[in-house]
Design a protein around this motif. Structure first.
Motif, PDB file in Angstrom:
ATOM      1  N   ASN A 105       0.838  -1.197   0.000  1.00 52.18           N
ATOM      2  CA  ASN A 105       0.000   0.000   0.000  1.00 52.18           C
ATOM      3  C   ASN A 105       0.880   1.258   0.000  1.00 52.18           C
ATOM      4  O   ASN A 105       1.723   1.421   0.882  1.00 52.18           O
ATOM      5  CB  ASN A 105      -0.911  -0.001   1.228  1.00 52.18           C
ATOM      6  N   PRO A 106       0.700   2.164  -0.962  1.00 49.60           N
ATOM      7  CA  PRO A 106       1.541   3.375  -1.011  1.00 49.60           C
ATOM      8  C   PRO A 106       1.210   4.406   0.059  1.00 49.60           C
ATOM      9  O   PRO A 106       2.004   5.329   0.302  1.00 49.60           O
ATOM     10  CB  PRO A 106       1.246   3.937  -2.411  1.00 49.60           C
ATOM     11  N   VAL A 107       0.052   4.276   0.720  1.00 50.45           N
ATOM     12  CA  VAL A 107      -0.322   5.225   1.766  1.00 50.45           C
ATOM     13  C   VAL A 107       0.485   4.919   3.033  1.00 50.45           C
ATOM     14  O   VAL A 107       0.429   3.807   3.562  1.00 50.45           O
ATOM     15  CB  VAL A 107      -1.834   5.158   2.073  1.00 50.45           C
ATOM     16  N   LYS A 108       1.229   5.890   3.504  1.00 50.50           N
ATOM     17  CA  LYS A 108       2.093   5.687   4.665  1.00 50.50           C
ATOM     18  C   LYS A 108       1.786   6.642   5.819  1.00 50.50           C
ATOM     19  O   LYS A 108       2.409   6.543   6.874  1.00 50.50           O
ATOM     20  CB  LYS A 108       3.573   5.857   4.261  1.00 50.50           C
ATOM     21  N   ASP A 109       0.867   7.575   5.605  1.00 53.31           N
ATOM     22  CA  ASP A 109       0.567   8.575   6.625  1.00 53.31           C
ATOM     23  C   ASP A 109      -0.923   8.908   6.578  1.00 53.31           C
ATOM     24  O   ASP A 109      -1.476   9.146   5.508  1.00 53.31           O
ATOM     25  CB  ASP A 109       1.409   9.836   6.372  1.00 53.31           C
ATOM     26  N   LEU A 110      -1.567   8.895   7.742  1.00 52.65           N
ATOM     27  CA  LEU A 110      -2.974   9.265   7.851  1.00 52.65           C
ATOM     28  C   LEU A 110      -3.145  10.247   8.996  1.00 52.65           C
ATOM     29  O   LEU A 110      -2.381  10.202   9.970  1.00 52.65           O
ATOM     30  CB  LEU A 110      -3.835   8.026   8.120  1.00 52.65           C
ATOM     31  N   THR A 111      -4.126  11.116   8.895  1.00 58.24           N
ATOM     32  CA  THR A 111      -4.479  11.952  10.036  1.00 58.24           C
ATOM     33  C   THR A 111      -5.385  11.138  10.959  1.00 58.24           C
ATOM     34  O   THR A 111      -5.995  10.138  10.544  1.00 58.24           O
ATOM     35  CB  THR A 111      -5.225  13.221   9.597  1.00 58.24           C
ATOM     36  N   MET A 112      -5.517  11.567  12.204  1.00 62.41           N
ATOM     37  CA  MET A 112      -6.406  10.878  13.127  1.00 62.41           C
ATOM     38  C   MET A 112      -7.844  10.937  12.623  1.00 62.41           C
ATOM     39  O   MET A 112      -8.603   9.962  12.764  1.00 62.41           O
ATOM     40  CB  MET A 112      -6.304  11.500  14.511  1.00 62.41           C
ATOM     41  N   GLU A 113      -8.220  12.040  12.015  1.00 62.05           N
ATOM     42  CA  GLU A 113      -9.574  12.181  11.475  1.00 62.05           C
ATOM     43  C   GLU A 113      -9.810  11.200  10.328  1.00 62.05           C
ATOM     44  O   GLU A 113     -10.891  10.613  10.217  1.00 62.05           O
ATOM     45  CB  GLU A 113      -9.811  13.613  11.004  1.00 62.05           C
ATOM     46  N   GLN A 114      -8.814  11.009   9.487  1.00 64.94           N
ATOM     47  CA  GLN A 114      -8.950  10.051   8.391  1.00 64.94           C
ATOM     48  C   GLN A 114      -9.106   8.623   8.925  1.00 64.94           C
ATOM     49  O   GLN A 114      -9.882   7.832   8.390  1.00 64.94           O
ATOM     50  CB  GLN A 114      -7.737  10.131   7.461  1.00 64.94           C
ATOM     51  N   VAL A 115      -8.371   8.307   9.981  1.00 67.66           N
ATOM     52  CA  VAL A 115      -8.496   6.975  10.602  1.00 67.66           C
ATOM     53  C   VAL A 115      -9.931   6.773  11.087  1.00 67.66           C
ATOM     54  O   VAL A 115     -10.547   5.723  10.853  1.00 67.66           O
ATOM     55  CB  VAL A 115      -7.501   6.817  11.774  1.00 67.66           C
ATOM     56  N   ILE A 157       0.888   8.720  12.021  1.00 65.10           N
ATOM     57  CA  ILE A 157      -0.365   9.382  12.360  1.00 65.10           C
ATOM     58  C   ILE A 157      -0.098  10.864  12.569  1.00 65.10           C
ATOM     59  O   ILE A 157       0.721  11.246  13.406  1.00 65.10           O
ATOM     60  CB  ILE A 157      -1.008   8.780  13.629  1.00 65.10           C
ATOM     61  N   ASN A 158      -0.763  11.698  11.784  1.00 63.61           N
ATOM     62  CA  ASN A 158      -0.520  13.152  11.819  1.00 63.61           C
ATOM     63  C   ASN A 158       0.944  13.476  11.596  1.00 63.61           C
ATOM     64  O   ASN A 158       1.492  14.407  12.192  1.00 63.61           O
ATOM     65  CB  ASN A 158      -1.000  13.749  13.140  1.00 63.61           C
ATOM     66  N   GLY A 159       1.599  12.675  10.752  1.00 61.37           N
ATOM     67  CA  GLY A 159       3.004  12.912  10.434  1.00 61.37           C
ATOM     68  C   GLY A 159       3.988  12.415  11.475  1.00 61.37           C
ATOM     69  O   GLY A 159       5.189  12.628  11.330  1.00 61.37           O
ATOM     70  N   VAL A 160       3.502  11.755  12.505  1.00 62.41           N
ATOM     71  CA  VAL A 160       4.366  11.274  13.586  1.00 62.41           C
ATOM     72  C   VAL A 160       4.526   9.758  13.476  1.00 62.41           C
ATOM     73  O   VAL A 160       3.535   9.021  13.372  1.00 62.41           O
ATOM     74  CB  VAL A 160       3.793  11.633  14.971  1.00 62.41           C
ATOM     75  N   LYS A 161       5.780   9.292  13.518  1.00 61.17           N
ATOM     76  CA  LYS A 161       6.054   7.864  13.401  1.00 61.17           C
ATOM     77  C   LYS A 161       5.684   7.113  14.680  1.00 61.17           C
ATOM     78  O   LYS A 161       5.772   7.659  15.782  1.00 61.17           O
ATOM     79  CB  LYS A 161       7.538   7.629  13.076  1.00 61.17           C
ATOM     80  N   ALA A 162       5.313   5.861  14.503  1.00 60.42           N
ATOM     81  CA  ALA A 162       4.978   4.995  15.633  1.00 60.42           C
ATOM     82  C   ALA A 162       6.271   4.468  16.256  1.00 60.42           C
ATOM     83  O   ALA A 162       6.739   3.368  15.936  1.00 60.42           O
ATOM     84  CB  ALA A 162       4.100   3.841  15.157  1.00 60.42           C
TER      85      ALA A 162
END
Length: 275
Positions: free
Chosen positions: A118-128, A216-221
């Motif tokens: 999956n090319p998507v690597k970043d989501l906002t909390m709202e998108q989740v 998430i919101n540009g922050v890595k886990a």
């Protein structure tokens, strides 16, 4: 007739004595050492097993761990079914009111994961939130390929599910109706790893190359981002117990808070109390 009556009375007394002895020995293992019983969260379980294995190397104790979910483990501790319950969510008010105690043994991040392709690597909390509630149903809506999103969630009673929903901001009744419900972190990881359309959530310690971890919101886990508060999808790992917990169980909990115990926490992929 009198002999038969005496026989049955004697047999009854013997059964009562044996039952009493069985209860007295319930805190001992079959090998003679102390027995510590633990049940609960499938997120905390793998960490507890690693801690138990190390502790058993030097102590005359047997630690039995049953991974059955946070809510069930808390209930077991309240009802004296287990000496210790494991939880990957905060206690509810009615659980606190029962008199149960809690001990934070580590911290954990909840990671939103997708298929590695999956090319998507970043989501906002709202998108989740929008994905898990069905407002967003296609990956192209968040910058991915034109394909349906398959949501994978945990079962009712899961501490991970409760914590995830509370942080993201939706309730169980809002979960998209066609979501796949999987029991345990391992099952979610496997389901996502085998489905290019899928998205799910698992604990930090389960992350490997078979799934892709979302920022998430540009922050890595990452552990550091959890401890400094920048990564918001995080929760404590708890042991819950009664004040009257047996000494062997109490000593095991004390060990977890030592430098050696917290080193095992870090090696297991969870986040130690200090880093």
């Amino acid at each position: 007739m009198l002999k038969k009556t005496r026989y049955f009375i004697g047999l009854t007394i013997l059964m009562v004595v044996l039952a009493a002895c069985s209860n007295e020995d319930s805190t001992e293992s079959s090998s003679g050492g102390d027995l510590v019983t633990i049940s609960g969260s499938t997120s905390v379980g793998p960490l507890a097993e690693k801690l138990a294995a190390k502790y058993e190397e030097t102590e005359d104790v047997k630690i039995e761990i049953n991974q059955i979910g946070s809510s069930a483990g808390i209930t077991n501790a309240i009802n004296d079914v287990s000496q210790i319950g494991m939880s990957s969510r905060d206690l509810k008010q009615e659980e606190i009111d029962s008199g149960i105690q809690e001990l934070v043994i580590a911290y954990d991040g909840i990671v939103v994961v997708a298929h590695p392709s999956n090319p998507v690597k970043d989501l906002t909390m709202e998108q989740v939130k929008q994905i898990f509630t069905g407002e967003i149903t296609n990956w192209k809506e968040v910058g991915g390929k034109d394909m349906e999103i398959v949501v994978v969630s945990r079962e009712d009673g899961s501490g991970s599910r409760d914590a995830f929903q509370e942080i993201v901001g939706y309730e169980s009744g809002q979960l998209i109706r066609n979501a796949i419900v999987a029991s345990g972190n391992g099952n979610i990881k496997t389901t996502v790893a085998m489905n290019k359309h899928a998205i799910g959530f698992i604990s930090f310690e389960y992350i490997d190359e078979t799934v892709s971890a979302m920022d998430i919101n540009g922050v890595k886990a990452e552990a550091g981002n959890v401890l400094d508060g920048n990564y918001k999808l995080s929760r404590p790992f708890l042991f819950v117990y009664k004040e009257s917990v047996p000494e062997a169980a109490s000593k095991f909990m004390e060990f977890i808070l030592t430098a050696d115990g917290q080193k095992i926490v870090e090696e297991a992929g969870a986040i130690p109390l200090t880093k």
